[in-house]
Write an enzyme that holds these catalytic residues in place. Structure first.
Site, PDB file in Angstrom:
ATOM      1  N   ARG A   1       0.842  -1.193   0.000  1.00 14.62           N
ATOM      2  CA  ARG A   1       0.000   0.000   0.000  1.00 14.62           C
ATOM      3  C   ARG A   1       0.888   1.258   0.000  1.00 14.62           C
ATOM      4  NH1 ARG A   1      -2.753   2.039   4.384  1.00 14.62           N
ATOM      5  NH2 ARG A   1      -4.585   3.254   3.822  1.00 14.62           N
TER       6      ARG A   1
ATOM      7  N   ASP B   1     -18.401   6.059   2.495  1.00 11.96           N
ATOM      8  CA  ASP B   1     -18.582   5.067   3.572  1.00 11.96           C
ATOM      9  C   ASP B   1     -19.827   5.409   4.397  1.00 11.96           C
ATOM     10  OD1 ASP B   1     -15.384   4.027   3.645  1.00 11.96           O
ATOM     11  OD2 ASP B   1     -15.768   6.095   3.075  1.00 11.96           O
TER      12      ASP B   1
ATOM     13  N   ARG C   1     -22.775   4.299   2.531  1.00  8.32           N
ATOM     14  CA  ARG C   1     -22.915   2.829   2.629  1.00  8.32           C
ATOM     15  C   ARG C   1     -23.511   2.445   3.988  1.00  8.32           C
ATOM     16  NH1 ARG C   1     -17.003   2.033  -0.111  1.00  8.32           N
ATOM     17  NH2 ARG C   1     -17.710   1.669  -2.250  1.00  8.32           N
TER      18      ARG C   1
ATOM     19  N   HIS D   1     -10.599   6.954   5.349  1.00 10.88           N
ATOM     20  CA  HIS D   1     -11.332   6.236   4.298  1.00 10.88           C
ATOM     21  C   HIS D   1     -10.483   4.999   4.013  1.00 10.88           C
ATOM     22  CE1 HIS D   1     -13.427   5.147   0.662  1.00 10.88           C
ATOM     23  NE2 HIS D   1     -12.354   5.324  -0.062  1.00 10.88           N
TER      24      HIS D   1
HETATM   25  P1  NAD Z   1      -8.695   4.511 -13.459  1.00 16.40           P
HETATM   26  O1  NAD Z   1      -7.419   3.769 -13.631  1.00 16.40           O
HETATM   27  O2  NAD Z   1      -9.907   4.070 -14.220  1.00 16.40           O
HETATM   28  O3  NAD Z   1      -8.462   6.055 -13.785  1.00 16.40           O
HETATM   29  C1  NAD Z   1      -7.339   6.767 -13.369  1.00 16.40           C
HETATM   30  C2  NAD Z   1      -7.020   7.755 -14.468  1.00 16.40           C
HETATM   31  O4  NAD Z   1      -5.958   8.600 -14.032  1.00 16.40           O
HETATM   32  C3  NAD Z   1      -6.581   7.098 -15.787  1.00 16.40           C
HETATM   33  O5  NAD Z   1      -7.419   7.522 -16.840  1.00 16.40           O
HETATM   34  C4  NAD Z   1      -5.143   7.569 -15.952  1.00 16.40           C
HETATM   35  O6  NAD Z   1      -4.772   7.761 -17.300  1.00 16.40           O
HETATM   36  C5  NAD Z   1      -5.180   8.881 -15.178  1.00 16.40           C
HETATM   37  N1  NAD Z   1      -3.839   9.346 -14.801  1.00 16.40           N
HETATM   38  C6  NAD Z   1      -2.803   8.613 -14.282  1.00 16.40           C
HETATM   39  N2  NAD Z   1      -1.733   9.410 -14.110  1.00 16.40           N
HETATM   40  C7  NAD Z   1      -2.103  10.652 -14.482  1.00 16.40           C
HETATM   41  C8  NAD Z   1      -1.428  11.897 -14.541  1.00 16.40           C
HETATM   42  N3  NAD Z   1      -0.154  12.019 -14.162  1.00 16.40           N
HETATM   43  N4  NAD Z   1      -2.102  12.962 -15.011  1.00 16.40           N
HETATM   44  C9  NAD Z   1      -3.375  12.872 -15.412  1.00 16.40           C
HETATM   45  N5  NAD Z   1      -4.071  11.705 -15.394  1.00 16.40           N
HETATM   46  C10 NAD Z   1      -3.424  10.621 -14.940  1.00 16.40           C
HETATM   47  O7  NAD Z   1      -8.983   4.501 -11.908  1.00 16.40           O
HETATM   48  P2  NAD Z   1     -10.403   4.830 -11.206  1.00 16.40           P
HETATM   49  O8  NAD Z   1     -11.158   3.578 -11.003  1.00 16.40           O
HETATM   50  O9  NAD Z   1     -11.030   5.971 -11.940  1.00 16.40           O
HETATM   51  O10 NAD Z   1      -9.895   5.311  -9.780  1.00 16.40           O
HETATM   52  C11 NAD Z   1      -9.220   6.549  -9.652  1.00 16.40           C
HETATM   53  C12 NAD Z   1      -8.812   6.770  -8.219  1.00 16.40           C
HETATM   54  O11 NAD Z   1      -9.980   6.948  -7.419  1.00 16.40           O
HETATM   55  C13 NAD Z   1      -8.061   5.580  -7.602  1.00 16.40           C
HETATM   56  O12 NAD Z   1      -7.021   6.067  -6.783  1.00 16.40           O
HETATM   57  C14 NAD Z   1      -9.120   4.898  -6.760  1.00 16.40           C
HETATM   58  O13 NAD Z   1      -8.564   4.137  -5.716  1.00 16.40           O
HETATM   59  C15 NAD Z   1      -9.878   6.105  -6.286  1.00 16.40           C
HETATM   60  N6  NAD Z   1     -11.211   5.854  -5.729  1.00 16.40           N
HETATM   61  C16 NAD Z   1     -11.545   6.626  -4.666  1.00 16.40           C
HETATM   62  C17 NAD Z   1     -12.768   6.443  -4.048  1.00 16.40           C
HETATM   63  C18 NAD Z   1     -13.106   7.317  -2.873  1.00 16.40           C
HETATM   64  O14 NAD Z   1     -14.122   7.113  -2.185  1.00 16.40           O
HETATM   65  N7  NAD Z   1     -12.293   8.320  -2.587  1.00 16.40           N
HETATM   66  C19 NAD Z   1     -13.660   5.480  -4.523  1.00 16.40           C
HETATM   67  C20 NAD Z   1     -13.290   4.732  -5.648  1.00 16.40           C
HETATM   68  C21 NAD Z   1     -12.056   4.932  -6.231  1.00 16.40           C
END
Ligand code: NAD
Length: 343
Positions: free
Chosen positions: A108, A168, A171, A195
């Site tokens: 992580r 959360d 949920r 989170h």
């Molecule tokens: P994903 O892989 O579908 O999308 C991530 C995007 O970021 C991709 O399109 C990638 O090209 C882009 N990216 C990577 N490096 C970059 C950069 N330097 N500049 C610009 N864009 C860049 O992932 P996802 O499923 O959309 O998840 C995105 C994030 O959200 C993850 O970290 C995930 O863990 C998080 N997430 C958070 C919550 C929450 O409650 N906070 C919930 C779900 C997911």
């Protein structure tokens, strides 16, 4: 000067400079599952006039912008396009979902370091073009990266907000409402802290129809005992793992959570939401971002609300702060030093 207006009517074009009305703009950095779902949900909601999608994968952003735009004639008049960082100028809120997922065998902390590196590129690019907007962070681990974004941006902490435990909390309320056969909007209960795995559902303050949960259950003769509480707490905590195991990612509920936060900001709603923000010394916790109920309005976090927690809940919240302090301490200095955000 006379200019053409709609329906062929000529009108005077008064030059009112910066006071000219302009559409509300939200910029989304990271047009993956979460970013694109958020943008689509925002279009359906009709809150803004402009949404720009920015992604290192330009084609992905273009494809998502095209797909979402094709729904516009059937929903709300919103301009959606794939842009670059200069398009963050004038955005009321910049939502950051850019990041990478955990690789097999990766810890992580490795993931944190990689996403912090991405933020080292993304955040200065945003702030170069927009010094007055609100940064809303969703990338995980969201508490750590919101803190990193705060430091890198140099913005006041009220304008750097993590989506935190808004998801959360939703949920938790959903599961309780399902159990009690109630409209989830009538179930008030919060998840606070990280989170992540150390998050804390606040059972002692769960409230229905103006009554504490225990009192409500006594009156309607339901029973939510310790075992059931522990089961629900685990379901809330492990929800993301369960969804990811089945479909690979979570994005609908978090997309809606982000829209809800943006709505509270743009409409200055003073809504209480468990966003991640700098803890103002409550419970002896400071210099860390985690979720507590906060009043959200036009300036971002208007105030963080201190809850009257039970002893176990308090200990668990302090446990969250420790977990997050440990991760922050292991980050390279440059990840949290550049702008030295102001409280
Ligand atoms: P994903 O892989 O579908 O999308 C991530 C995007 O970021 C991709 O399109 C990638 O090209 C882009 N990216 C990577 N490096 C970059 C950069 N330097 N500049 C610009 N864009 C860049 O992932 P996802 O499923 O959309 O998840 C995105 C994030 O959200 C993850 O970290 C995930 O863990 C998080 N997430 C958070 C919550 C929450 O409650 N906070 C919930 C779900 C997911």
């Amino acid at each position: 000067m006379l200019v053409a207006a709609g329906r062929g009517v000529a009108v005077e074009n008064y030059d009112i400079g910066p006071h000219a009305p302009h559409p509300r703009r939200v910029a989304v950095v990271g047009a993956g599952n979460v970013g694109a779902t958020f943008a689509y949900t925002l279009v359906l909601n009709g809150l803004v006039g402009e949404i720009v999608l920015i992604d290192i994968d330009r084609e992905r952003a273009e494809g998502e912008a095209m797909d979402i735009s094709h729904a516009v004639p059937l929903t709300n008049p919103v301009r959606v396009w794939a842009g670059d960082y200069s398009d963050c100028a004038g955005a009321d809120v910049v939502v950051v979902t850019a990041g990478t997922a955990q690789r097999p065998g990766e810890t992580r902390l490795d993931l944190v370091k990689r996403n912090a590196e991405i933020f080292g590129h993304v955040i200065p690019n945003i702030t170069q073009h927009n010094e007055t907007g609100i940064l809303l962070i969703a990338t995980n681990p969201v508490d750590v990266l919101s803190y990193v974004a705060w430091k890198l941006s140099g913005f006041p902490s009220r304008r750097v907000i993590g989506s935190g435990t808004v998801l959360d909390t939703a949920r938790f309320r959903y599961l309780l409402s399902d159990l009690l056969d109630l409209d989830a909007r009538n179930v008030h209960a919060y998840v606070v802290g990280e989170h992540g795995d150390s998050e804390v559902p606040i059972w002692s303050l769960a409230n229905i129809a103006g009554m504490r949960l225990n009192e409500y259950c006594r009156r309607v003769q339901c029973d939510v005992g310790d075992d059931l509480r522990a089961h629900i707490s685990h379901q809330v905590r492990d929800a993301a793992y369960e969804v990811i195991e089945r479909k690979g990612a979570t994005y609908y509920a978090v997309g809606m959570a982000l829209v809800r936060i943006v709505e509270a900001i743009l409409r200055d709603q003073r809504t209480v939401l468990t966003v991640s923000n700098l803890v103002p010394g409550y419970y002896g916790i400071e210099d860390v971002y985690l979720s507590l109920p906060a009043v959200i309005g036009r300036e971002g976090v208007e105030r963080v609300v201190e809850l009257a927690l039970g002893d176990e809940e308090l200990a668990a919240l302090n446990g969250c702060a420790q977990v997050l302090h440990t991760v922050l301490a292991e980050l390279p200095d440059q990840a949290v030093e550049a702008g030295d955000g102001a409280a």
